[in-house]
Design a protein around this motif. Structure first.
Motif, short mmCIF file in Angstrom:
data_model
loop_
_atom_site.label_atom_id
_atom_site.label_comp_id
_atom_site.label_asym_id
_atom_site.label_seq_id
_atom_site.Cartn_x
_atom_site.Cartn_y
_atom_site.Cartn_z
N MET A 180 0.81 -1.22 0.00
CA MET A 180 0.00 0.00 0.00
C MET A 180 0.85 1.27 0.00
O MET A 180 0.56 2.21 -0.74
CB MET A 180 -0.96 0.00 1.20
N VAL A 181 1.89 1.30 0.82
CA VAL A 181 2.72 2.50 0.89
C VAL A 181 3.42 2.75 -0.44
O VAL A 181 3.43 3.88 -0.94
CB VAL A 181 3.72 2.42 2.07
N TYR A 182 3.99 1.72 -1.03
CA TYR A 182 4.69 1.91 -2.30
C TYR A 182 3.72 2.30 -3.41
O TYR A 182 4.03 3.15 -4.25
CB TYR A 182 5.49 0.66 -2.68
N HIS A 183 2.52 1.71 -3.39
CA HIS A 183 1.50 2.09 -4.37
C HIS A 183 1.08 3.55 -4.18
O HIS A 183 0.97 4.30 -5.15
CB HIS A 183 0.28 1.16 -4.22
N MET A 184 0.86 3.96 -2.95
CA MET A 184 0.44 5.33 -2.68
C MET A 184 1.54 6.33 -3.05
O MET A 184 1.25 7.43 -3.52
CB MET A 184 -0.01 5.48 -1.22
N MET A 185 2.80 5.95 -2.86
CA MET A 185 3.90 6.82 -3.30
C MET A 185 3.84 7.03 -4.81
O MET A 185 3.92 8.16 -5.29
CB MET A 185 5.26 6.20 -2.93
N ARG A 186 3.69 5.92 -5.54
CA ARG A 186 3.64 6.02 -7.01
C ARG A 186 2.43 6.85 -7.45
O ARG A 186 2.53 7.65 -8.38
CB ARG A 186 3.62 4.63 -7.63
N CYS A 187 1.29 6.68 -6.77
CA CYS A 187 0.10 7.48 -7.10
C CYS A 187 0.34 8.96 -6.87
O CYS A 187 -0.27 9.81 -7.54
CB CYS A 187 -1.11 7.02 -6.28
N ASN A 188 1.21 9.29 -5.94
CA ASN A 188 1.53 10.69 -5.65
C ASN A 188 2.73 11.18 -6.48
O ASN A 188 3.25 12.26 -6.21
CB ASN A 188 1.83 10.87 -4.16
N GLY A 189 3.17 10.39 -7.46
CA GLY A 189 4.23 10.83 -8.37
C GLY A 189 5.64 10.55 -7.90
O GLY A 189 6.60 11.07 -8.48
N TYR A 190 5.81 9.72 -6.89
CA TYR A 190 7.14 9.38 -6.37
C TYR A 190 7.55 8.01 -6.88
O TYR A 190 6.83 7.03 -6.68
CB TYR A 190 7.15 9.39 -4.84
N ALA A 191 8.68 7.92 -7.54
CA ALA A 191 9.17 6.67 -8.09
C ALA A 191 9.64 5.72 -6.99
O ALA A 191 10.14 6.15 -5.94
CB ALA A 191 10.33 6.94 -9.04
N THR A 192 9.45 4.44 -7.22
CA THR A 192 10.05 3.40 -6.39
C THR A 192 11.17 2.80 -7.23
O THR A 192 10.92 2.26 -8.30
CB THR A 192 9.02 2.34 -5.95
N LEU A 193 12.40 2.91 -6.75
CA LEU A 193 13.58 2.60 -7.55
C LEU A 193 14.29 1.35 -7.04
O LEU A 193 14.52 1.22 -5.83
CB LEU A 193 14.55 3.79 -7.52
N ASP A 194 14.66 0.47 -7.94
CA ASP A 194 15.36 -0.76 -7.58
C ASP A 194 16.81 -0.64 -8.04
O ASP A 194 17.07 -0.52 -9.23
CB ASP A 194 14.69 -1.96 -8.23
N THR A 195 17.74 -0.69 -7.10
CA THR A 195 19.17 -0.57 -7.43
C THR A 195 19.78 -1.87 -7.87
O THR A 195 20.82 -1.87 -8.52
CB THR A 195 19.97 -0.08 -6.20
N GLY A 196 19.19 -2.99 -7.49
CA GLY A 196 19.80 -4.28 -7.77
C GLY A 196 20.98 -4.60 -6.91
O GLY A 196 21.67 -5.60 -7.11
N LEU A 197 21.24 -3.77 -5.90
CA LEU A 197 22.37 -4.02 -4.99
C LEU A 197 22.09 -5.24 -4.14
O LEU A 197 20.96 -5.48 -3.73
CB LEU A 197 22.61 -2.80 -4.10
N LYS A 198 23.14 -6.00 -3.85
CA LYS A 198 22.99 -7.25 -3.13
C LYS A 198 22.92 -7.04 -1.63
O LYS A 198 23.78 -6.40 -1.04
CB LYS A 198 24.15 -8.18 -3.47
N VAL A 199 21.90 -7.60 -1.03
CA VAL A 199 21.74 -7.70 0.41
C VAL A 199 21.17 -9.10 0.66
O VAL A 199 20.22 -9.51 0.00
CB VAL A 199 20.79 -6.63 0.99
N GLU A 200 21.75 -9.82 1.57
CA GLU A 200 21.29 -11.18 1.86
C GLU A 200 20.18 -11.17 2.88
O GLU A 200 20.08 -10.35 3.71
CB GLU A 200 22.45 -12.02 2.37
#
Length: 162
Positions: A142-162
């Motif tokens: 919900m939070v990530y969806h609401m961010m995108r609805c408000n024009g804020y990108a959700t960005l994936d770096t692909g950086l490794k974290v285990e």
């Protein structure tokens, strides 16, 4: 140079929380939020900052607390990591650099999805307090969806974290 703030929510498994903490402590100013039923981090002989709420907070309440602290401190963003995640210095450095060089309108920056992520305070504030009503399972969606609805990108770096 000040280390950026990073928060880890602890519910159980001190061994995993220690691994998570040790993987980021050199690059971030870490605060552990002890949401365990018996406050098992309180009083441990370790060099960390622990916040113990009066009762164990839900996931959403813990995030709301961090957002409140960020607003009080005038932070533009903060980092968060699962207590069972393990990062490495290369990932930590690259993530901090990535966030510091962003010029677009963004809401959250992911490593391995949100095992370790950075949140934009402005984007969270744009959602309002409504996001604290969601249970843990739905919170991220919900939070990530609401961010995108408000024009804020959700960005994936692909950086490794285990």
């Amino acid at each position: 140079m000040n280390k950026p703030p990073l928060y880890i929510f602890h519910k159980n498994r001190v061994d995993l929380t220690l691994k998570a903490y040790n993987s980021v402590r050199n690059d971030f100013s870490v605060t552990l939020i002890d949401n365990s039923d018996n406050h098992e981090l309180e009083g441990m002989e370790y060099h960390w900052e622990v916040y113990v709420p009066p009762i164990p907070f839900t996931f959403a309440q813990s995030h709301a607390l961090i957002l409140k602290w960020a607003n009080i401190r005038g932070l533009k963003h903060f980092y968060w990591m699962h207590n069972d995640g393990v990062s490495n210095p290369d990932t930590n450095t690259k993530l901090i650099e990535y966030v510091n060089n962003l010029s677009e309108k963004w809401g959250v920056v992911f490593t391995y999805y949100d095992v370790m992520a950075c949140f934009n305070v402005e984007a969270l504030n744009s959602i309002g307090s409504l996001y604290t009503w969601y249970e843990q399972y739905y919170w991220d969606s919900m939070v990530y969806h609401m961010m995108r609805c408000n024009g804020y990108a959700t960005l994936d770096t692909g950086l490794k974290v285990e």
